[in-house]
Design a protein around this motif. Structure first.
Motif, short mmCIF file in Angstrom:
data_model
loop_
_atom_site.label_atom_id
_atom_site.label_comp_id
_atom_site.label_asym_id
_atom_site.label_seq_id
_atom_site.Cartn_x
_atom_site.Cartn_y
_atom_site.Cartn_z
N PHE A 1 -9.69 5.79 9.62
CA PHE A 1 -9.12 6.52 8.49
C PHE A 1 -9.23 8.02 8.70
O PHE A 1 -8.29 8.78 8.44
N VAL B 1 0.84 -1.21 0.00
CA VAL B 1 0.00 0.00 0.00
C VAL B 1 0.86 1.25 0.00
O VAL B 1 0.62 2.21 -0.77
N PHE C 1 -5.26 4.03 6.19
CA PHE C 1 -5.88 2.92 5.48
C PHE C 1 -5.63 1.59 6.20
O PHE C 1 -6.55 0.78 6.37
N PRO D 1 -14.86 3.18 8.87
CA PRO D 1 -14.00 4.23 8.30
C PRO D 1 -13.46 5.22 9.32
O PRO D 1 -12.64 6.08 8.95
N HIS E 1 -14.72 4.31 1.71
CA HIS E 1 -14.28 3.19 2.54
C HIS E 1 -15.46 2.38 3.08
O HIS E 1 -15.35 1.18 3.28
N ALA F 1 -16.49 0.20 -0.11
CA ALA F 1 -15.52 -0.72 -0.70
C ALA F 1 -14.69 -1.47 0.35
O ALA F 1 -14.72 -2.70 0.42
N THR F 2 -13.98 -0.76 1.17
CA THR F 2 -12.99 -1.38 2.06
C THR F 2 -13.63 -2.21 3.15
O THR F 2 -13.22 -3.35 3.41
N TYR G 1 -14.22 10.38 1.27
CA TYR G 1 -13.38 9.32 1.80
C TYR G 1 -14.19 8.36 2.67
O TYR G 1 -14.02 7.14 2.62
N LEU H 1 -15.14 -5.58 2.11
CA LEU H 1 -14.07 -6.47 1.66
C LEU H 1 -13.36 -7.12 2.83
O LEU H 1 -13.15 -8.35 2.86
N PHE H 2 -13.02 -6.33 3.83
CA PHE H 2 -12.26 -6.89 4.97
C PHE H 2 -13.17 -7.63 5.94
O PHE H 2 -12.69 -8.47 6.70
N THR I 1 -7.72 1.31 9.35
CA THR I 1 -9.11 0.95 9.03
C THR I 1 -9.24 -0.54 8.75
O THR I 1 -10.15 -1.21 9.25
N CYS I 2 -8.31 -1.05 7.95
CA CYS I 2 -8.35 -2.48 7.61
C CYS I 2 -8.17 -3.35 8.85
O CYS I 2 -8.90 -4.35 9.02
#
Length: 334
Positions: A84, A23, A42, A81, A100, A103-104, A96, A107-108, A45-46
């Motif tokens: 972040f 990243v 980022f 988020p 997140h 999408a983010t 932003y 996904l996680f 957040t993940c």
């Protein structure tokens, strides 16, 4: 089990370090002025979404109350988020946040579920294998412990008679019994033993049984092949030989019991033949006995698909032939 868990933890660490490096490398190539803070925001957040859901799955695995679980998942999605926004140096940007969120975070959430399912699958498989191994070992210990106690009592009585008569054979009989008991108690705990040692055990058994007979040796033992380089599960042949004595006539002539042991390449053949008593006191495979059923169970556990056990009776003689293949195959592969 702890070793596997440590491997999983190390895998998590390595994957996250590699992911952070990728990243940061991507953001640096994109000429992002705030690439350091963006990377930290980022990754934070993940990590937040991944491990919060990861341990939530641990808490609710197998439970019926799904409502609380989904409420907490919704909370993770709404607050995902936030790290972040806290770490990033730019002012608050709703774009932003929603990027997140859309999408983010999902996904996680999925990746954490996949990681938890994978770990549970591996750990449950290992637990199942360990339980099966313990069950097999307990069964083998139980089967090996079923040596006929009457043999020991009779042998002690015979030795007592020899000692009382001051017979020259008494010291040798005691040594045979000591060797036999040492093998049964200590050496037979191993998964495999040298075939030569197993045959020594059988010969000690034959020598002690011979105390019952005044004739020349009633057992005719033939050994062919190289026994030094061969290993076998301990106490595997004793039941076959014991049955041959038990179901033979009370009076045996020299050589009435015949035993063959042949080693050819990676195949071992053990055959024992005895005359059949006209009026046997008990059935050949009495319920709860320690004869052929015991041997069949142990063979099924120790050499699945690698053995044959043939029983043949002519009315006058009874023959049992055991063949074991692939003796040089490692135990864990068997």
């Amino acid at each position: 089990m702890e070793r596997v868990k440590r491997i999983f933890r190390l895998t998590h660490l390595v994957v996250w370090l590699l992911f952070t490096w990728l990243v940061s490398l991507q953001l640096d190539n994109d000429k992002d002025v705030y690439w350091r803070s963006t990377t930290a925001a980022f990754i934070a957040t993940c990590l937040y979404v991944f491990y919060l859901h990861f341990y939530l799955l641990t808490q609710y695995t197998g439970r019926q109350n799904r409502r609380d679980y989904w409420l907490r998942v919704a909370g993770i999605m709404l607050t995902g988020p936030m790290p972040f926004l806290l770490f990033h140096q730019k002012r608050f940007d709703a774009g932003y946040y929603f990027m997140h969120l859309i999408a983010t975070v999902p996904l996680f959430l999925f990746l954490s579920w996949l990681a938890r399912v994978t770990e549970n699958l591996v750990l449950n498989t290992i637990r199942k294998e360990q339980l099966e191994k313990q069950a097999v070992e307990a069964e083998l210990v139980n089967l090996k412990s079923q040596i006929n106690p009457h043999f020991l009592f009779n042998t002690l009585n015979n030795i007592h008679t020899l000692v009382y008569k001051q017979a020259p054979a008494a010291p040798e009989a005691v040594m045979h019994l000591a060797s036999l008991m040492r093998y049964m108690i200590y050496e037979s705990n191993a998964a495999t033993v040298p075939l030569a040692r197993e045959l020594d055990y059988l010969q000690d058994y034959v020598s002690l049984q011979q105390l019952r007979y005044k004739n020349s040796p009633v057992v005719d033992l033939h050994i062919a092949g190289e026994t030094a380089a061969c290993s076998i599960a301990p106490l595997l042949f004793i039941h076959l030989l014991e049955n041959a004595y038990k179901h033979s006539p009370a009076r045996l002539e020299p050589g009435d019991l015949r035993v063959w042991v042949e080693i050819k390449e990676d195949c071992l053949t053990f055959r024992v033949q005895n005359p059949i008593a006209k009026k046997p006191a008990r059935a050949l495979e009495e319920p709860g006995g320690i004869g052929l059923p015991n041997v069949r169970k142990r063979l099924a556990l120790l050499y699945p698909g690698q053995h044959t056990l043939d029983v043949h009776s002519t009315g006058n003689t009874f023959t049992v032939t055991l063949a074991i293949h692939g003796l040089h195959t490692p135990a864990h592969e068997r």
